[in-house]
Write a protein that holds these residues in place. Structure first.
Motif, PDB file in Angstrom:
ATOM      1  N   ASP A  53       2.221 -13.150   2.557  1.00  0.00           N
ATOM      2  CA  ASP A  53       3.455 -13.195   2.424  1.00  0.00           C
ATOM      3  C   ASP A  53       4.447 -12.235   3.773  1.00  0.00           C
ATOM      4  O   ASP A  53       3.939 -11.074   3.784  1.00  0.00           O
ATOM      5  N   PRO A  54       4.292 -13.060   4.794  1.00  0.00           N
ATOM      6  CA  PRO A  54       4.086 -11.778   5.960  1.00  0.00           C
ATOM      7  C   PRO A  54       5.827 -10.965   5.628  1.00  0.00           C
ATOM      8  O   PRO A  54       5.941 -10.548   6.010  1.00  0.00           O
ATOM      9  N   ALA A  55       6.599 -11.463   4.595  1.00  0.00           N
ATOM     10  CA  ALA A  55       7.933 -10.820   4.158  1.00  0.00           C
ATOM     11  C   ALA A  55       6.977  -9.114   3.614  1.00  0.00           C
ATOM     12  O   ALA A  55       8.058  -7.957   3.640  1.00  0.00           O
ATOM     13  N   LEU A  56       6.191  -9.631   2.898  1.00  0.00           N
ATOM     14  CA  LEU A  56       5.442  -7.965   2.921  1.00  0.00           C
ATOM     15  C   LEU A  56       4.753  -6.787   3.888  1.00  0.00           C
ATOM     16  O   LEU A  56       4.956  -5.504   3.863  1.00  0.00           O
ATOM     17  N   ILE A  57       4.767  -7.405   5.176  1.00  0.00           N
ATOM     18  CA  ILE A  57       4.493  -6.569   6.507  1.00  0.00           C
ATOM     19  C   ILE A  57       5.345  -5.284   6.415  1.00  0.00           C
ATOM     20  O   ILE A  57       4.367  -4.172   6.885  1.00  0.00           O
ATOM     21  N   PRO A  58       7.257  -5.501   6.682  1.00  0.00           N
ATOM     22  CA  PRO A  58       7.388  -3.860   6.537  1.00  0.00           C
ATOM     23  C   PRO A  58       6.957  -2.395   5.525  1.00  0.00           C
ATOM     24  O   PRO A  58       7.236  -2.167   5.849  1.00  0.00           O
ATOM     25  N   GLN A  59       6.213  -3.021   4.965  1.00  0.00           N
ATOM     26  CA  GLN A  59       6.108  -2.357   3.285  1.00  0.00           C
ATOM     27  C   GLN A  59       5.018  -2.030   4.451  1.00  0.00           C
ATOM     28  O   GLN A  59       4.775  -0.642   4.240  1.00  0.00           O
ATOM     29  N   LEU A  60       4.044  -2.178   4.720  1.00  0.00           N
ATOM     30  CA  LEU A  60       3.133  -1.623   5.264  1.00  0.00           C
ATOM     31  C   LEU A  60       2.906  -0.771   5.761  1.00  0.00           C
ATOM     32  O   LEU A  60       2.375   0.366   5.841  1.00  0.00           O
ATOM     33  N   LEU A  61       3.594  -1.529   6.998  1.00  0.00           N
ATOM     34  CA  LEU A  61       4.888  -0.525   7.905  1.00  0.00           C
ATOM     35  C   LEU A  61       5.133   0.905   7.455  1.00  0.00           C
ATOM     36  O   LEU A  61       4.978   2.384   8.581  1.00  0.00           O
ATOM     37  N   ALA A  62       5.811   0.700   7.058  1.00  0.00           N
ATOM     38  CA  ALA A  62       6.953   1.684   6.011  1.00  0.00           C
ATOM     39  C   ALA A  62       5.883   2.491   5.714  1.00  0.00           C
ATOM     40  O   ALA A  62       5.305   4.404   5.812  1.00  0.00           O
ATOM     41  N   ARG A  63       4.739   2.260   5.112  1.00  0.00           N
ATOM     42  CA  ARG A  63       3.275   3.872   4.845  1.00  0.00           C
ATOM     43  C   ARG A  63       2.163   3.622   5.747  1.00  0.00           C
ATOM     44  O   ARG A  63       1.960   5.149   5.456  1.00  0.00           O
ATOM     45  N   LEU A  64       2.595   3.464   7.082  1.00  0.00           N
ATOM     46  CA  LEU A  64       1.432   3.816   7.910  1.00  0.00           C
ATOM     47  C   LEU A  64       2.584   4.476   8.227  1.00  0.00           C
ATOM     48  O   LEU A  64       2.469   6.652   9.030  1.00  0.00           O
ATOM     49  N   GLU A  65       3.684   4.470   8.291  1.00  0.00           N
ATOM     50  CA  GLU A  65       5.109   6.036   9.182  1.00  0.00           C
ATOM     51  C   GLU A  65       5.110   6.735   7.814  1.00  0.00           C
ATOM     52  O   GLU A  65       5.254   7.737   8.660  1.00  0.00           O
ATOM     53  N   ALA A  66       4.714   7.068   6.857  1.00  0.00           N
ATOM     54  CA  ALA A  66       4.539   7.540   5.859  1.00  0.00           C
ATOM     55  C   ALA A  66       3.394   9.066   6.419  1.00  0.00           C
ATOM     56  O   ALA A  66       3.362   9.950   5.014  1.00  0.00           O
ATOM     57  N   GLY A  67       2.581   8.510   7.444  1.00  0.00           N
ATOM     58  CA  GLY A  67       1.587   9.150   7.493  1.00  0.00           C
ATOM     59  C   GLY A  67       0.404   8.835   7.535  1.00  0.00           C
ATOM     60  O   GLY A  67      -0.908   9.267   7.314  1.00  0.00           O
ATOM     61  N   PHE A  68      -0.149   7.573   7.243  1.00  0.00           N
ATOM     62  CA  PHE A  68      -1.447   6.608   6.907  1.00  0.00           C
ATOM     63  C   PHE A  68      -1.727   5.993   7.657  1.00  0.00           C
ATOM     64  O   PHE A  68      -1.055   5.551   8.686  1.00  0.00           O
ATOM     65  N   ASP A  69      -3.261   5.863   7.839  1.00  0.00           N
ATOM     66  CA  ASP A  69      -4.181   5.424   9.018  1.00  0.00           C
ATOM     67  C   ASP A  69      -4.189   4.063   9.256  1.00  0.00           C
ATOM     68  O   ASP A  69      -4.470   3.269   9.735  1.00  0.00           O
ATOM     69  N   MET A  70      -4.503   3.904   8.146  1.00  0.00           N
ATOM     70  CA  MET A  70      -4.636   2.103   7.532  1.00  0.00           C
ATOM     71  C   MET A  70      -3.814   2.031   6.097  1.00  0.00           C
ATOM     72  O   MET A  70      -3.414   3.085   5.329  1.00  0.00           O
ATOM     73  N   VAL A  71      -3.013   0.985   6.200  1.00  0.00           N
ATOM     74  CA  VAL A  71      -2.782   0.136   4.770  1.00  0.00           C
ATOM     75  C   VAL A  71      -3.336  -0.911   4.216  1.00  0.00           C
ATOM     76  O   VAL A  71      -2.723  -1.342   4.827  1.00  0.00           O
ATOM     77  N   VAL A  72      -3.501  -1.553   3.065  1.00  0.00           N
ATOM     78  CA  VAL A  72      -4.749  -2.276   2.563  1.00  0.00           C
ATOM     79  C   VAL A  72      -3.918  -3.081   1.913  1.00  0.00           C
ATOM     80  O   VAL A  72      -3.299  -2.505   0.504  1.00  0.00           O
ATOM     81  N   GLY A  73      -3.628  -4.093   2.112  1.00  0.00           N
ATOM     82  CA  GLY A  73      -2.800  -5.179   0.431  1.00  0.00           C
ATOM     83  C   GLY A  73      -3.873  -5.081  -0.070  1.00  0.00           C
ATOM     84  O   GLY A  73      -5.061  -6.023  -0.224  1.00  0.00           O
ATOM     85  N   ALA A  74      -3.671  -4.857  -1.756  1.00  0.00           N
ATOM     86  CA  ALA A  74      -4.653  -4.923  -2.660  1.00  0.00           C
ATOM     87  C   ALA A  74      -4.217  -6.187  -3.457  1.00  0.00           C
ATOM     88  O   ALA A  74      -3.093  -5.943  -4.416  1.00  0.00           O
ATOM     89  N   ARG A  75      -4.935  -7.059  -4.024  1.00  0.00           N
ATOM     90  CA  ARG A  75      -4.428  -8.518  -4.861  1.00  0.00           C
ATOM     91  C   ARG A  75      -5.386  -7.431  -6.078  1.00  0.00           C
ATOM     92  O   ARG A  75      -6.028  -7.131  -6.184  1.00  0.00           O
ATOM     93  N   ASP A  76      -4.427  -8.556  -6.684  1.00  0.00           N
ATOM     94  CA  ASP A  76      -4.639  -8.456  -8.752  1.00  0.00           C
ATOM     95  C   ASP A  76      -5.224  -9.009  -8.781  1.00  0.00           C
ATOM     96  O   ASP A  76      -5.822 -10.798  -7.727  1.00  0.00           O
ATOM     97  N   GLY A  77      -5.866  -9.535  -9.858  1.00  0.00           N
ATOM     98  CA  GLY A  77      -6.600 -10.686 -11.038  1.00  0.00           C
ATOM     99  C   GLY A  77      -5.854 -11.719 -10.105  1.00  0.00           C
ATOM    100  O   GLY A  77      -7.638 -12.858 -10.045  1.00  0.00           O
ATOM    101  N   SER A  78      -4.796 -12.150 -10.273  1.00  0.00           N
ATOM    102  CA  SER A  78      -4.383 -13.534  -9.448  1.00  0.00           C
ATOM    103  C   SER A  78      -4.485 -13.990  -8.175  1.00  0.00           C
ATOM    104  O   SER A  78      -4.755 -15.081  -8.330  1.00  0.00           O
TER     105      SER A  78
END
Length: 283
Positions: free
Chosen positions: A89-114
């Motif tokens: 879902d492209p709508a989740l990209i701003p959340q990935l970018l926010a974690r990068l801005e918090a100081g991380f170098d890579m942010v991975v979308g972790a899927r649940d079992g479904s």
């Protein structure tokens, strides 16, 4: 910061029709690169008509090869990788970018079992996650997710390590951990893909098994070779105890097992040194 979005695509025309408009609505100023991996449908035409920059290959080189081509061509300080089949879902990209801005170098979308394509692949992914967590001493929540945001300069350090096949997420994640770059995970739900998966369970089963050993040798070879060496040594001791009690002598089998223990340990030691050289930034 400028963002580039890279989507590897092979016969994903239908998925792109759904993904690209949603991506443009979420990140209107982002550079969008679709890497057409030798598609036989109108993937390239659909991507171009929807405003994406298209990199076309004359034949299929693999998902990892498409990732590498896209990463080299991207001009953004941050690269977001996502599938073109509608799972992410492209709508989740701003959340990935926010974690990068918090100081991380890579942010991975972790899927649940479904979010797993099948029960078998879900079990395999859990096995990979446990192995990677043991190797890195950090919790790895999704080793094989293709939905991730990275700092471009750091990701390009490891392009020479990435395979041309399907294991680029595994390799890049382990490389970031090995180099002490900060990795974060964002829980996501992956939708059902549009179209048919390019992964063949029977064909790729052995290849995924090899990936398990590749994870170990890529990150910390001694964690694989040292236990194997210990097993050979203990088997030699057990065989010696058995033969001494029954025949009162040392047999060739015990000597062979002890020799194997020494050889495996030395191979692991050499592999550890090679791995250290692989991750030197000036190598």
């Amino acid at each position: 910061m400028k963002v580039s979005v890279v989507l590897p695509a092979k016969n994903e025309a239908e998925g792109l029709r759904r993904t690209l408009p949603a991506l443009a609505a979420t990140l209107p100023g982002a550079e969008v690169i679709v890497v057409d991996d030798g598609s036989t449908d109108d993937t390239a035409a659909v991507a171009a008509s929807l405003g994406a920059r298209v990199l076309s290959a004359p034949y299929s080189m693999g998902n990892g090869a498409a990732i590498k081509r896209g990463a080299r061509a991207a001009t953004g300080e941050v690269i977001v990788f996502m599938d073109a089949d509608g799972q992410h879902d492209p709508a989740l990209i701003p959340q990935l970018l926010a974690r990068l801005e918090a100081g991380f170098d890579m942010v991975v979308g972790a899927r649940d079992g479904s979010g797993q394509a099948s029960v078998g692949r879900g079990l395999a992914n859990r096995l990979y996650n446990r192995l990677a967590s043991w190797m890195t001493n950090h919790e790895v929540k999704d080793l094989t997710s293709g939905f991730r945001a990275v700092r471009a300069d750091k990701f390009r350090e490891f392009l020479h390590l990435l395979p041309n096949g399907f294991s680029y997420p595994t390799t890049s994640t382990m490389a970031f951990f090995r180099s002490a770059y900060a990795v974060a995970y964002l829980p996501i739900k992956a939708a059902q893909r549009v179209g048919k998966s390019h992964i063949r369970p029977l064909r790729d089963g052995l290849r995924f098994l090899v990936i398990i050993f590749k994870i170990a040798t890529l990150y910390a070879p001694l964690k694989l070779f040292l236990p194997a060496s210990a097993v050979f040594f203990l088997l030699g001791c057990a065989n010696y105890a058995w033969t001494f009690l029954h025949t009162g002598r040392l047999t060739n089998m015990s000597t062979l097992l002890w020799s194997a223990a020494v050889i495996v340990f030395l191979i692991g030691l050499i592999s550890e040194q090679i791995t250290a050289l692989t991750y030197r930034r000036d190598a």
